[in-house]
Design a protein around this motif. Sequence first.
Motif, short mmCIF file in Angstrom:
data_model
loop_
_atom_site.label_atom_id
_atom_site.label_comp_id
_atom_site.label_asym_id
_atom_site.label_seq_id
_atom_site.Cartn_x
_atom_site.Cartn_y
_atom_site.Cartn_z
N PRO A 250 0.84 -1.20 0.00
CA PRO A 250 0.00 0.00 0.00
C PRO A 250 0.87 1.25 0.00
O PRO A 250 1.91 1.29 0.64
CB PRO A 250 -0.79 -0.13 1.30
N GLN A 251 0.44 2.28 -0.72
CA GLN A 251 1.27 3.47 -0.89
C GLN A 251 0.78 4.70 -0.13
O GLN A 251 1.55 5.62 0.12
CB GLN A 251 1.37 3.83 -2.38
N LYS A 252 -0.50 4.71 0.25
CA LYS A 252 -1.05 5.92 0.87
C LYS A 252 -1.32 5.78 2.36
O LYS A 252 -1.18 6.74 3.10
CB LYS A 252 -2.33 6.34 0.15
N SER A 253 -1.71 4.61 2.81
CA SER A 253 -2.04 4.42 4.22
C SER A 253 -2.05 2.94 4.52
O SER A 253 -2.02 2.09 3.61
CB SER A 253 -3.40 5.04 4.55
N GLU A 254 -2.11 2.62 5.81
CA GLU A 254 -2.21 1.22 6.22
C GLU A 254 -3.52 0.63 5.72
O GLU A 254 -4.50 1.35 5.50
CB GLU A 254 -2.13 1.13 7.74
N VAL A 255 -3.53 -0.70 5.55
CA VAL A 255 -4.74 -1.40 5.12
C VAL A 255 -4.97 -2.59 6.04
O VAL A 255 -4.16 -2.89 6.92
CB VAL A 255 -4.62 -1.87 3.64
N HIS A 256 -6.06 -3.28 5.85
CA HIS A 256 -6.42 -4.42 6.69
C HIS A 256 -5.36 -5.52 6.58
O HIS A 256 -4.84 -5.81 5.51
CB HIS A 256 -7.78 -4.98 6.26
N LEU A 259 -5.10 -8.38 3.96
CA LEU A 259 -4.64 -8.12 2.60
C LEU A 259 -3.19 -8.52 2.39
O LEU A 259 -2.67 -8.42 1.28
CB LEU A 259 -4.85 -6.65 2.25
N LEU A 263 -1.02 -8.44 -1.00
CA LEU A 263 -0.22 -7.23 -1.09
C LEU A 263 1.13 -7.44 -0.41
O LEU A 263 1.23 -8.15 0.60
CB LEU A 263 -0.92 -6.05 -0.43
N SER A 265 4.51 -6.35 1.79
CA SER A 265 4.63 -5.67 3.07
C SER A 265 5.91 -4.84 3.14
O SER A 265 7.02 -5.41 3.13
CB SER A 265 4.63 -6.68 4.21
N ILE A 363 -3.23 -4.80 10.91
CA ILE A 363 -3.04 -3.92 9.76
C ILE A 363 -1.81 -4.35 8.97
O ILE A 363 -0.94 -5.07 9.46
CB ILE A 363 -2.86 -2.45 10.19
N HIS A 366 1.90 0.82 5.50
CA HIS A 366 2.36 1.29 4.19
C HIS A 366 3.80 1.79 4.22
O HIS A 366 4.38 2.10 3.18
CB HIS A 366 1.46 2.40 3.67
#
Length: 512
Positions: A250-256, A259, A263, A265, A363, A366
Amino acid sequence: MLAAVLAQAGAAPPKIAITETAAFDAASVPAFTGDYADVYAHLQKQRAADLAQLQRWVRQPSISAQDKGIDAMAELLRGDLQKLGFRDTALVPTSGHPGVYGYYDAGAEHTLVVYMMYDVQPIEPTGWKVDAFDGALVDDPKLGKVLMARGATNQKGPQRAFLNALDAVIQVRGKPPVNLIVLAEGEEELGSPHYPEVVAKYEAQLRKADGVFFPMNTQDRDGEASMFLGVKGILYLELEAKGNAKTGGPQKSEVHGSLAAKLDSPSWRLVQALATLTTPDGEIAVPGYRDAIRAPNVEEQRLFNGLVAKRAGDTQKQLDAFAAARWKNGRNDRDASAAELFDTTLNIDGLVAGYTGEGVKTILPHRAVAKVDSRLVPDQTPDEAVALIRKQLDAKGFDDIEIRKLSGYPPAQTSVEAPLTRAAIGTYRKHGFTPPVAPRIGGSAPYYVFTQTLGLPMIAGGLGHGSGAHAPNEYMVIEPLKGSKIAGLVQTEQFYVDLLYSLADALKQPKQ
């Protein structure tokens, strides 16, 4: 080249060759014979007032990392210099926190520079017995009455004790035996990134000085005093991995956290990148990282031999002080001591990524950041060290890891034969101590601005014991237990009186 004398097989620790058999003995330096009984008596009378000055200093927060109380502490120091009779004082603007300058014109032929730092480390969230800025006196059953506060020993306590001693000299004898330049910084705990700006402003005047002194507590818990003649340099970096088009994540913010199945890490990527910098047992694995290091010279080897002879038999005491079971990778005491003085390091100070609070929060961050420091020895330079780390990461496929250099400066050292060094040893000997003398310590300070930029000898010293720098319950002993070899506040100040006159005598000798 130290590479020629380092034998490294796989993950084996480097071997530092010590070929000299002779050892330096501080007993070879005559004891200082000056006697200033009138000044000593004044210090005894002023004991309560002098303690109040130490408390006043530690009660003023000055946390450089958080910009907490910095300006107020700088102004406090400047005001104290004015009260002492420094007619020329200034707050010195820099690109960061201000420096503090003061000049005392004693009408003397020679001038001593006094280096000071007025900043302190942040306060730990737990572990303190008292409020860190209360300046409380605490009874320690093993030490006596101690001043417990942030900055008590690092370095507000000993620095204000030196100024107390200077005040006594001025009050009793009218003026000190040398002209004095105080040049203080508020960023030592940040790696002194802007102190060269302070030095540059007064460079012409500083070049006319004869030497530099840094007041500090040098006694251990048993009351044994020691000396060191230099410091390691330092490189301080931030390494960052973050989600991007090349490596994913992820590039903008943390995600669940679920994922992580599909995705990448940044956290794992940073850990894997860091792992390329050392072997599995923590030895440096960056090719060429030690190539620039010069082997210990003859003087350094003789100092080392004298140092380890003095320390013989206290290995367990040293380990106990760190709550550690052994030296790194099973080194023996001699090899561990040699590494501390003559080898470089590569250390992770902290890792930050994602959620680190209590309980559960799943989480996938990112970004992930590591703070890394390396202690440098002659002839390493910060820029060359950064380049080697960059090259290693790129070679291992981690060219996406960002490197930010936050601070860095080279090592520095003064000879044991310098008149200032011998004057300090002589003062210790007058007070009943024959200190082991180390060529340098494992820590870092910006001595290079004096020894390299200005070509001045620089020494640190002082009686007194304190501990807990950078930790909870930092303290300095004020009233030691009866029979203790630790100097109380008054004896510490008396030592500084003697040292000031001893250094003044040394400055009359031709420069090395």
